[in-house]
Design an enzyme around this catalytic site. Sequence first.
Site, mmCIF file in Angstrom:
data_model
loop_
_atom_site.group_PDB
_atom_site.id
_atom_site.type_symbol
_atom_site.label_atom_id
_atom_site.label_comp_id
_atom_site.label_asym_id
_atom_site.label_seq_id
_atom_site.Cartn_x
_atom_site.Cartn_y
_atom_site.Cartn_z
ATOM 1 N N PRO A 109 -37.230 -9.178 -13.906
ATOM 2 C CA PRO A 109 -38.141 -8.092 -13.506
ATOM 3 C C PRO A 109 -39.346 -8.067 -14.440
ATOM 4 C CG PRO A 109 -36.206 -7.187 -14.590
ATOM 5 C CD PRO A 109 -35.994 -8.679 -14.548
ATOM 6 N N SER A 123 -42.515 -7.093 -14.622
ATOM 7 C CA SER A 123 -43.290 -5.907 -15.022
ATOM 8 C C SER A 123 -42.436 -4.899 -15.789
ATOM 9 C CB SER A 123 -43.968 -5.257 -13.816
ATOM 10 O OG SER A 123 -43.046 -5.049 -12.769
ATOM 11 N N ASP A 124 -41.118 -4.982 -15.647
ATOM 12 C CA ASP A 124 -40.225 -4.138 -16.454
ATOM 13 C C ASP A 124 -40.371 -4.439 -17.940
ATOM 14 O OD1 ASP A 124 -39.069 -2.728 -14.416
ATOM 15 O OD2 ASP A 124 -37.124 -3.691 -14.515
ATOM 16 N N PHE A 125 -40.923 -5.586 -18.258
ATOM 17 C CA PHE A 125 -41.076 -5.950 -19.662
ATOM 18 C C PHE A 125 -42.501 -5.838 -20.160
ATOM 19 C CE2 PHE A 125 -37.085 -7.580 -18.327
ATOM 20 C CZ PHE A 125 -36.271 -7.139 -19.356
ATOM 21 N N PRO A 142 -42.867 -1.386 -20.996
ATOM 22 C CA PRO A 142 -42.383 -0.744 -22.229
ATOM 23 C C PRO A 142 -43.356 -0.844 -23.402
ATOM 24 C CG PRO A 142 -40.638 -2.019 -21.235
ATOM 25 C CD PRO A 142 -41.896 -2.340 -20.471
#
Lengths: 387, 420
Positions: A153, A155-157, A160
């Site tokens: 994922p 964009s999950d990284f 943050p």
Amino acid sequence: MGPVTAKFLGDLGARVVKVETQRRPDESRAFVPFRDGVSGFNRSLSFAHYNSSKYGICLNLNHPKGPEIFKRLVAWSDIVIETHRPGTMGRWGLQYEELKKVKPDIIMVSHTMQGQTGSMANQPVHGILFQAQLGFPHLTGWQDREPIVPPTPYSDFIAPFFVFVAIMAALDYRQRTGEGQFIDISQSEASLHFLAPVLLDYIVNGHGQSRIGNRDSFLCPHGVYRCQGEDRWCAISVVDDEEWKSFCRVLGYPKWKDDNRFATIWQRKRNEDELDKLIEEWTLNLTAEEVMKGMQAGGVAAGVVENGEDLLDKDPQLKYRHHFRELAHTEIGTYKCEVPPFRLSKTPIDITMPPPCLGEHTEYVCTKILGMSDDEFVKLSGEGVFG
Amino acid sequence: MSQQQGQTSKENMLAPYRVLDLTDDKGFLCGKLLADLGADVIKVEKPGGDKSRNTGPFYHNIPHPEKSLSWFAYNTGKRGITLNIESGDGQEIFRRLVEKADFVIESFPPGYMDGLGLGYSALSEINPRIIMTSITPFGQDGPYKDYRTSDLVSSAMGGLIYILGEPDRAPVRISSPQAYLFGGVGGAGASLVALWYRHIAGEGQHVDVSIQECVLWSTYYEIPYWGERKLYKRAGNWAPRMEIVYRALFPCRDGYINYRAYGGAMFGPGQANLVKAMDDEGMDVGNLKDVNWRERGIENTPQADIDHFEGKVRQYFKQHTKAELLELSMKWNFMLSPVNTVKDVVAYSQLEERGFWAEIEHPELKDTISYPGFYFKSSAVPQRVKKRAPLIGENNEEIYAQELGFSRQELAILKQNNVI
């Protein structure tokens, strides 16, 4: 998408309490791989990787007394980070306005895919899918093939890092003004800054960019070349004519270097396919490390396409900088965990606390941090508040 | 704090702080984020302008140092001066600027600033509260500290590209540069950590950011997999889970959809709803209606069943456009994402609804351009992307004459001698 931000804060010395329930543990506790292939909520290395330096408690917010206990935690906290679908905290009576009553200067961060407002705020989706909506797969892959969806994922990284900036700025603001705040952060809006020039190219020039493999619109050679061994590769980018000369020197001045086909950037760009083939004939006889070291010694940017083994066990730079720290976990045993990607000269990072087992610190947090009496804790436990 | 201690502004979160931004494209985003948060960020370029102003694409496709779109994108909100810090006079001026600054951010090769007498130890003698943030490809120390890099090389060495691409071709990068952006946003966060420490301890420090390590944070499975001595490999749009493979990409009428038949607690309920949606359109879904997807994770479903289900999904998606499928997913509550093109992203209504786009004036181009706007909404102090990136030396007069008090004559001398 949430755990990285709080891990950074925890690794830097903040006391972080991760709130889960027995019935609905953090989803990533179910993510592969598990230690020794044996599944279990406390055995996921994926979860472990993102949750060091946190206390873990189970608190059932659907229990009538759950929200009240949560508010006692809030009164002790500086920051609340949550990633529920918009409206969820409100249904528990735990929206910002309510938390503020308990702790007037609380900083509350709601980090969701698309923010708290707008008609798509409640789109049912996870990061592994959602990155596609932001354009990343469209811009990944080969011109002659379908888009590549990153297997992670992506964009999950990205998000943050942005959430972390927001929190640190809010802490500074609170320090100076005494005021907390509510922060509504949308993963889309943060992550799209990683595509800003592409978006502007469309907005001002009407040009919709697409994937171009490993090519660069302006540089050549610019590619990933196969080297000796199984699935070993080296990335090389030559930025100007000066570096092209260095590049040719490293290759031992091959016959073709003076070819009209490759003498200038224009010609190299026109004959890029042929050039890439010739370069690969050279790299195939060397290890990726040899190509990298040779190029770097000659002043050309080049680097091994590092895989998990390279990163964790081989890369001498990451070793030198102690990017991975070994932690001991009761169920996983020892494993290597990343630290935040920066070093501060006066406040070195020292992580010692492994990720929590599910509910591991419920009693500790209740009695030691919240100051509950043993009797109260036992009573609440019996009522199922910590289920 | 550079101005009066304790002074606050309701307008901007980081309003009291000044940042001297010496970075090239490896660190632009760091200063941009601080500027968008309200800090006074002064971009310090060498006389004639930063080299990255020559990076395409350009405004209206006109290659010109005042028209680079990546320069535009990552330098909003900053003021701009030119200064040759390799000259003695330039260094003297820089030291004077450091007296009143809170942050210096730079992305030169390790040791370069020390060589000019402008390293952290020298600057902290001038101003013990200064926070110096160095954003470099591999960090300030270690065997690779002097290695050269590019987006491609940093993406490779940070582990990002090994997992991207198809098994029959080379690993592939994301076509728009990513690596330095991780360094930039990582640098902004780290700088603010040092600011927090300054509140506590009263002194600044040196912040050392490694782009390689920042990129590494984006790779996810690669690290935990190798924790179990398994290489996580690229597999195109096929995703392996245990012994089962499933697709991530399905064609639809006008493009592609990212969908995963993953089952289990996270994806199962939506999968059941998707079957209802297919059924509602009169598709023959057979016994798929009876499957309890929540109980049925991908790992305990036979490959043939996955293939069968994916066949139906393929058939269903083929009948619809991306927009229709997104709407259907909302209506029936199942999970998918259209593989949006750049045009789709710009047109995406949700961004407009939330007022994401920032209209930024470019008076010299007689144009107003929509930019990706500020990335969060604050209840205390609404932030926004305020102004376009600086022109070359745009604020020289303001800084050198008005603030440092140089006379016209002195400025002319500095200009003539290529100091500013």
